[in-house]
Design a protein around this motif. Structure first.
Motif: not given
Length: 229
Positions: A26-52
């Protein structure tokens, strides 16, 4: 404030992946995750990079971040092979003896991990990276000390299975990682004492236990995932 938020999101995202809330591929997209978590895209991008970095996600410029699929059967088989290979490396290292430099690297890795884990608080990104780095140094030094040119390439084949190496854990639990570091001390002591059979047994047990812990943390993914698709 971005870094603390990213660390919290990274842990939340990791738990969701390992709980099977996102399916393999499954693709995880920054915009949808930011909406899901109620956060901006920058911390979401960092969270994705950490899990990679932890091996839970794969990244490519064209596709972005994709959840790595986990096959429990493949993981079990890969850990079985890794236990055999690294057990052999530990026995050969004990039979040959460690160089002063190898012994220094192993001791430094164990001591550094002990300092990093001297807490029951959740580990931040820096502490997790320190554990990953020094855990890898411990295992790599023993493999190099075995002086068998077939061990490393054979192990690399096994390591292509996600979560086998470096280890992926449901949480970087300090108590669990302290247990692994205690294993490292016992293996080191047997190698130094030139107890090859005992060193092989302890290494095989260490890798097997880690594999069981990892498999226990994984859950089958559902057929349908949530809003991040």
């Amino acid at each position: 404030m971005t870094q603390p938020i990213a660390q919290a999101l990274s842990a939340r995202l990791r738990d969701m992946i390992l709980a099977g809330e996102f399916r393999g591929g499954q693709h995880l997209r920054e915009v949808q995750l930011a909406q899901m978590f109620g956060a901006s895209r920058t911390p979401v991008r960092l969270a994705l990079a950490a899990n990679e970095k932890d091996g839970l996600l794969a990244y490519s410029p064209n596709r972005g971040y994709v959840v790595r699929p986990f096959d429990p059967g493949d993981i079990a088989g890969a850990f079985e092979m890794r236990a055999l290979i690294e057990g052999l490396a530990a026995r050969k290292a004990a039979e040959r003896g460690l160089s002063d430099e190898a012994l220094r690297r192993i001791a430094e890795a164990i001591d550094t991990v002990a300092r990093v884990l001297a807490t029951d608080e959740a580990l931040d990104d820096g502490a997790r990276e320190a554990w990953r780095t020094h855990n890898a140094v411990f295992h790599r030094t023993i493999i190099e000390s075995a002086d068998n040119r077939f061990i490393a390439p054979t192990l690399q084949t096994v390591q292509r299975i996600p979560s086998v190496y470096p280890p992926v854990l449901a949480s970087y639990d300090p108590a669990l990682l302290r247990k692994y570091n205690d294993h490292h001390r016992g293996i080191r002591d047997c190698i130094v004492a030139r107890q090859g059979v005992r060193a092989e047994f302890l290494m095989r047990e260490h890798v097997t236990v880690a594999g069981e812990d990892i498999r226990a943390s994984l859950h089958p993914a559902p057929e349908l995932a949530g809003a991040a698709e």
